[in-house]
Design an enzyme around this catalytic site. Structure first.
Site, PDB file in Angstrom:
ATOM      1  N   PHE A   1      -7.232   3.277   2.137  1.00 31.36           N
ATOM      2  CA  PHE A   1      -6.810   3.411   0.739  1.00 31.36           C
ATOM      3  C   PHE A   1      -7.047   2.128  -0.051  1.00 31.36           C
ATOM      4  O   PHE A   1      -7.458   2.167  -1.209  1.00 31.36           O
ATOM      5  CB  PHE A   1      -5.336   3.830   0.656  1.00 31.36           C
TER       6      PHE A   1
ATOM      7  N   GLU B   1      -2.942   2.540  -5.477  1.00 31.44           N
ATOM      8  CA  GLU B   1      -3.549   1.349  -4.876  1.00 31.44           C
ATOM      9  C   GLU B   1      -4.304   0.510  -5.896  1.00 31.44           C
ATOM     10  O   GLU B   1      -4.272  -0.718  -5.851  1.00 31.44           O
ATOM     11  CB  GLU B   1      -4.488   1.757  -3.734  1.00 31.44           C
TER      12      GLU B   1
ATOM     13  N   ARG C   1       1.197  -4.763  13.656  1.00 30.42           N
ATOM     14  CA  ARG C   1       1.947  -4.607  12.420  1.00 30.42           C
ATOM     15  C   ARG C   1       3.202  -5.483  12.423  1.00 30.42           C
ATOM     16  O   ARG C   1       3.501  -6.184  11.464  1.00 30.42           O
ATOM     17  CB  ARG C   1       2.318  -3.133  12.255  1.00 30.42           C
TER      18      ARG C   1
END
Lengths: 280, 306
Positions: B74, B49, B2
């Site tokens: 998602f 989303e 990340r």
């Protein structure tokens, strides 16, 4: 000089004729959903939208996004009238080798901003386009035409939350509020009343107009944004199937082809000649 | 991974003001520096989303380069039609970034696991798919994504992903990387589960098995040449993935073999048409779901004996 209301009404009549000829020629399509938006399109493309067939991708152009993509045939007729599209192509609609499908393709047809058809896509997309204008300090405007039945899609309301938060006063959504969806009346299926209030409480500046009245539409479009800092929602009350009396307000016609007898009746109402089963 | 992704995105945003970071109300803290330095190129779209992906496509139509980021399940599942129609069909220059692919969010359960994303995303025309295995690679694929004028899906693990690469290496889009040479068997893996497979391969090597190991960091377009060469030279291929086997990495490799009429012994290790089971650490979930070193070694030995 902008065209007079009378001149635009003549255009609207012509567009209705084209819609009927194109869909009958293709043997399938959404006649009433195209007929309800004719005045909205005619008004937008004559004196409201800043678009130019010579520069269909000009970065400064206004964007019109037909979120209810099943109205594409009506848009083709307008684009042909405005010079984006060779009018001779109109009657190829739906036939092998055509660029004009039942739902519009942005890669194939000049003047089409988004490949729509699946409902609920145009408003988030349009909000993105409007946001890009704000970020880049450009003055183009974005108009998104959605169906009222389409407003049963959750993504419409995600975007309805997003646009006021971003203060997108360069964004106008026009709702084709004909009160019908494929299987019947909205009120009997999933009702949206009070419809204008829903948009208001979401933070939009809202105005209700007669969506089949060019004069009313021109008046409202001429006052945008209705409130600085807020996106505008125009709830356009329309008649689904307008112009062909037996299709008006009749859910059964949502996706149905007339038989030769019905075709003859429709042609008479639209001012088209009908001889030996062929529309002239 | 990340942080590596964000560090690359920071560099990209600094160089090009059209780069935009969109999030769906997650990762806010890790975005702090980015947000402080490039407030105009950052947008929290809230928990929506489908809207985030639609907005991204609209932005891209005006020359922006949105990187739309949220937890992978998602973005892939909730916004799939927006990804298909708004992004891929319209060939929009949108990057979709899914964090926590596979089942690295081990405690959170199957609603937060992404175990069918390879099948779904590789089915979409115009899509490029990157699946980095460690932070160094995550950085490389992020730079590469910005160079591609079109839809890209980046599958990221989460924070604290261990290193696979100790030093720099030659990264090329669509070219697998041979991490270990061998002639007895080829293992192919991708993403965060790759390290588990690589460790199993090293244990097998210590036992005298010549394992060739391929990191398939680009899942689409897939490196067909490296697969066919491995099949011809080692005649055994074992796939290790964090996906349901229906349509995942193994399916893609099998298609390549079948399309080229190349025969080899072949085994896929992943989820057997089920959702993940159990809670615990990431390592616990690998064991519970049968994709741990022991399972990988057993599968390899089975292939060697066959």
């Amino acid at each position: 000089m902008p065209l007079s209301i009378e001149e635009l009404e003549v255009k609207a009549r012509k567009v209705r004729q084209e819609i009927f000829k194109m869909i009958c020629g293709a043997g399938g399509g959404h006649i009433p959903a195209c007929l309800s938006i004719v005045e909205i399109l005619v008004t937008l493309y004559n004196g409201v939208l800043r678009v130019n067939p010579g520069g269909p991708r000009d970065p400064g152009r206004d964007r019109f996004i037909l979120s209810k993509g099943h109205g594409g045939v009506a848009l083709y007729a307008i684009l042909a009238d405005k010079g984006f599209l060779d009018p001779r192509l109109l009657l190829t609609h739906g036939k092998k080798g055509t660029i004009l499908g039942g739902h519009p393709d942005m890669h194939k047809v000049s003047g089409i901003e988004a490949s729509t058809g699946a409902l609920g896509h145009g408003l988030p997309f349009g909000a993105g386009v409007a946001l890009a204008a704000k970020i880049d300090a450009k003055d183009y405007r974005v108009f998104v035409l959605v169906g009222d039945g389409e407003c049963q899609e959750g993504s419409i309301w995600e975007a309805a939350l997003f646009a006021p938060q971003m203060r997108l006063d360069n964004l106008t959504v026009i709702v084709d509020h004909n009160k019908l969806q494929a299987m019947g009346s909205l009120d009997d299926i999933i009702g949206l009343s009070p419809f204008a209030d829903k948009w208001k409480v979401f933070g939009w500046a809202v105005e209700e107009v007669d969506g089949n009245n060019i004069s009313d539409l021109r008046n409202t479009f001429g006052r945008l944004p209705l409130k600085p800092g807020r996106p505008t929602c125009i709830v356009a009350h329309t008649l689904k199937g307008k112009g062909i009396s037996f299709m008006e307000n009749a859910p059964i016609w949502h996706y149905r082809m007339p038989n030769p007898e019905e075709m003859k009746m429709a042609c008479a109402e639209l001012g088209l000649a009908f001889e030996d089963g062929v529309i002239e | 991974m990340r942080n590596a992704y964000l560090s690359a995105l920071y560099d990209l945003a600094k160089e090009n003001k059209n780069i935009m970071a969109l999030i769906s109300d997650n990762g806010a803290i890790v975005y702090d520096q980015y947000r402080a330095d490039f407030p105009e190129q950052y947008l929290n779209c809230g928990i929506s989303e489908a809207n985030m992906v639609g907005v991204s496509a609209g932005l891209a139509s005006c020359g922006k380069i949105p990187f739309a980021y949220t937890i992978a399940n998602f973005i892939v599942y909730r916004a799939f039609e927006q990804i298909r129609n708004d992004v891929c069909l319209q060939k929009m220059n949108v990057k979709l970034v899914g964090i926590g692919v596979g089942f690295v969010y081990s405690i959170l359960g199957p609603t937060h696991h992404t175990t069918e994303d390879i099948a779904l995303m590789r089915a979409l025309p115009n899509m490029t798919i990157f699946s980095p295995c460690d932070p160094r690679e995550a950085k490389k694929v992020t730079y590469a994504a910005a160079q591609i004028n079109g839809p890209v899906y980046i599958r990221l693990a989460t924070g604290g992903t261990p290193k696979v690469y100790e030093k720099d290496y030659d990264f090329q889009v669509g070219r697998g990387v041979v991490l270990r040479e061998g002639r007895d068997l080829t293992m192919i893996s991708t993403g965060s589960i790759l390290l588990e497979a690589l460790q199993a391969a090293d244990q097998l090597k210590a036992e005298g098995v010549g394992v060739r190991f391929i990191n398939m960091h680009t899942l689409k377009p897939m490196d067909q040449a490296i697969i066919l060469k491995a099949a011809r030279e080692t005649s055994r291929i074992l796939i290790v993935e964090d996906q349901n086997l229906q349509g995942g990495l193994g399916s893609a490799v099998a298609e390549t073999l079948a399309d080229n009429a190349v025969v080899c012994r072949f085994k896929r290790l992943g989820l057997q048409d089920v959702f993940t089971e159990g809670y615990g650490s990431y390592q616990d979930l690998k064991e519970i779901n049968g994709i741990a070193k022991k399972n990988i070694k057993d599968a390899a030995k089975g292939l060697l004996e066959a």
